[in-house]
Design an enzyme around this catalytic site. Structure first.
Site, mmCIF file in Angstrom:
data_model
loop_
_atom_site.group_PDB
_atom_site.id
_atom_site.type_symbol
_atom_site.label_atom_id
_atom_site.label_comp_id
_atom_site.label_asym_id
_atom_site.label_seq_id
_atom_site.Cartn_x
_atom_site.Cartn_y
_atom_site.Cartn_z
ATOM 1 N N ASP A 187 0.843 -1.200 0.000
ATOM 2 C CA ASP A 187 0.000 0.000 0.000
ATOM 3 C C ASP A 187 0.884 1.258 0.000
ATOM 4 O O ASP A 187 0.383 2.379 -0.042
ATOM 5 C CB ASP A 187 -1.025 -0.003 1.140
ATOM 6 C CG ASP A 187 -0.386 -0.114 2.512
ATOM 7 O OD1 ASP A 187 0.857 -0.216 2.595
ATOM 8 O OD2 ASP A 187 -1.145 -0.099 3.508
ATOM 9 N N SER A 188 2.231 1.051 -0.022
ATOM 10 C CA SER A 188 3.157 2.155 -0.284
ATOM 11 C C SER A 188 2.883 2.741 -1.665
ATOM 12 O O SER A 188 3.391 3.820 -1.996
ATOM 13 C CB SER A 188 4.611 1.678 -0.182
ATOM 14 O OG SER A 188 4.813 0.525 -0.974
ATOM 15 N N ASP A 242 -1.143 -6.101 -0.392
ATOM 16 C CA ASP A 242 -1.599 -5.501 0.872
ATOM 17 C C ASP A 242 -3.100 -5.269 0.857
ATOM 18 O O ASP A 242 -3.641 -4.775 -0.141
ATOM 19 C CB ASP A 242 -0.931 -4.123 1.050
ATOM 20 C CG ASP A 242 0.355 -4.187 1.841
ATOM 21 O OD1 ASP A 242 0.611 -5.210 2.506
ATOM 22 O OD2 ASP A 242 1.113 -3.200 1.792
ATOM 23 N N LYS A 278 -1.398 -9.490 2.535
ATOM 24 C CA LYS A 278 -0.645 -9.067 3.732
ATOM 25 C C LYS A 278 -1.494 -8.085 4.515
ATOM 26 O O LYS A 278 -2.147 -7.224 3.922
ATOM 27 C CB LYS A 278 0.691 -8.424 3.327
ATOM 28 C CG LYS A 278 1.465 -7.826 4.496
ATOM 29 C CD LYS A 278 2.908 -7.512 4.153
ATOM 30 C CE LYS A 278 3.153 -6.173 3.537
ATOM 31 N NZ LYS A 278 2.709 -5.010 4.333
ATOM 32 N N GLU A 328 -1.601 -5.721 8.424
ATOM 33 C CA GLU A 328 -0.781 -5.185 9.511
ATOM 34 C C GLU A 328 -1.434 -5.440 10.863
ATOM 35 O O GLU A 328 -2.621 -5.145 11.044
ATOM 36 C CB GLU A 328 -0.586 -3.669 9.325
ATOM 37 C CG GLU A 328 0.176 -3.322 8.056
ATOM 38 C CD GLU A 328 0.403 -1.818 7.883
ATOM 39 O OE1 GLU A 328 0.065 -1.042 8.804
ATOM 40 O OE2 GLU A 328 0.916 -1.436 6.830
ATOM 41 N N GLU A 371 9.098 -4.618 10.245
ATOM 42 C CA GLU A 371 9.548 -3.325 9.734
ATOM 43 C C GLU A 371 10.139 -2.460 10.837
ATOM 44 O O GLU A 371 9.520 -2.234 11.883
ATOM 45 C CB GLU A 371 8.361 -2.595 9.061
ATOM 46 C CG GLU A 371 8.769 -1.253 8.484
ATOM 47 C CD GLU A 371 7.784 -0.673 7.466
ATOM 48 O OE1 GLU A 371 6.843 -1.388 7.056
ATOM 49 O OE2 GLU A 371 7.970 0.500 7.084
HETATM 50 O O1 KIV Z 1 3.593 -1.141 1.580
HETATM 51 C C1 KIV Z 1 4.741 -1.601 1.505
HETATM 52 O O2 KIV Z 1 5.493 -1.359 0.540
HETATM 53 C C2 KIV Z 1 5.201 -2.467 2.588
HETATM 54 C C3 KIV Z 1 6.660 -2.787 2.634
HETATM 55 C C4 KIV Z 1 7.434 -1.608 3.051
HETATM 56 C C5 KIV Z 1 6.928 -3.963 3.477
HETATM 57 O O3 KIV Z 1 4.428 -2.856 3.398
#
Ligand code: KIV
Length: 271
Positions: A51-52, A90, A120, A122, A189
């Site tokens: 989600d980056s 994510d 994924k 969190e 992280e």
């Molecule tokens: O969103 C993302 O890119 C991440 C990584 C930094 C692990 O969760």
């Protein structure tokens, strides 16, 4: 006899075996078809549609604004470019925290519409029911502990997490819980290297670190950061393998000059 050489696809089981065999796992982010193709061809084991994307693709300050529809779109683009790597997507903020039914619905959409191989999310204990519900539906889940960017307004800072004993203890117990719940891996992280080592030794599923030292079972970086496209982001943990920001702006300014000087296109480049 077939002349096609079969590409051996990476699965969650492959990652588990890599930990067992002490072979380091590699993961990078990608959010589009062309990048995914290059990252896959480079031999990475897993591609994360993080989600980056909210930061590096859309220019938001945090990861919070990105929607499930937008993450599904990025995932569809990436999946079309990947032949070998395990594709993990994510679930964005707000799509799994409220209740397990909603979490499962979001995960199912990501698998069915996005085409992800795994999702994924969190958090640990706080979202155990959601994780359990998704895993029980046959969807592989990767956990994410330590600096979880979706909680940035609670943390108030992007500094290293779990330096204090209570938070470090919770992280170890969350790691064990994620393993019990059936997660296939956990991203760690921005936590102290010694804690990441302890976490990695406490569980049999792989840990994939970002800013978590050398003793995790694998490493993940954001693609745009590791190729040097993102100039404003220079944390200590980041190794830049290219300076693409300079390369690309240099190429663009050369193109501008060539067109302005009527040097491009030349005869050979014309019909
Ligand atoms: O969103 C993302 O890119 C991440 C990584 C930094 C692990 O969760």
């Amino acid at each position: 006899m077939s002349v096609h050489s079969e590409i051996k696809k990476i699965t969650t089981e492959t990652l588990r075996k890599m930990k067992f065999d002490k072979e380091k796992i590699t993961m990078l982010t990608a959010y589009d078809f062309t990048t995914a193709k290059m990252v896959d061809a480079g031999g990475v084991d897993s591609i994360l549609i993080g989600d980056s994307a909210a930061n590096v693709m859309a220019g938001h300050e945090t990861t919070l604004p990105i929607t499930l529809d937008q993450m599904i779109y990025h995932t569809q683009c990436v999946v079309r470019g990947v032949e070998r790597a395990l594709v993990v997507a994510d679930l964005p903020f707000g799509t799994y925290q409220s209740n397990p039914e909603k979490a499962l619905e979001s995960a199912v959409r990501m698998m069915k519409e996005g085409g992800a191989h795994a999702i994924k999310i969190e958090g640990g204990k706080e979202i155990e029911d959601s994780i359990g519900k998704i895993v029980n539906a046959g969807i592989p889940v990767c956990g994410h502990l330590g600096l979880t960017p979706q909680s940035i307004y609670q943390f108030g800072t992007y500094k290293v997490r779990a330096k204090e004993e209570a938070e470090a203890e919770k992280l170890i117990s969350d790691c064990k819980l994620l393993e019990e719940l059936g997660c296939f891996a956990v991203v760690l992280e921005k936590i102290p290297a010694a804690l990441a080592k302890k976490a990695s030794e406490s569980i049999s599923i792989p840990t994939i670190g970002i800013g978590a030292g050398p003793d995790c079972d694998g490493q993940v970086l954001v693609y745009h950061d590791m190729v040097g496209m993102n100039q404003g982001f220079s944390p200590k943990f980041l190794r830049r393998y290219l300076d693409l920001y300079s390369e690309i702006t240099g190429a663009v300014s050369q193109y501008v000059k060539d067109v302005k000087n009527a040097d491009f296109p030349n005869d050979k480049e014309s019909y």
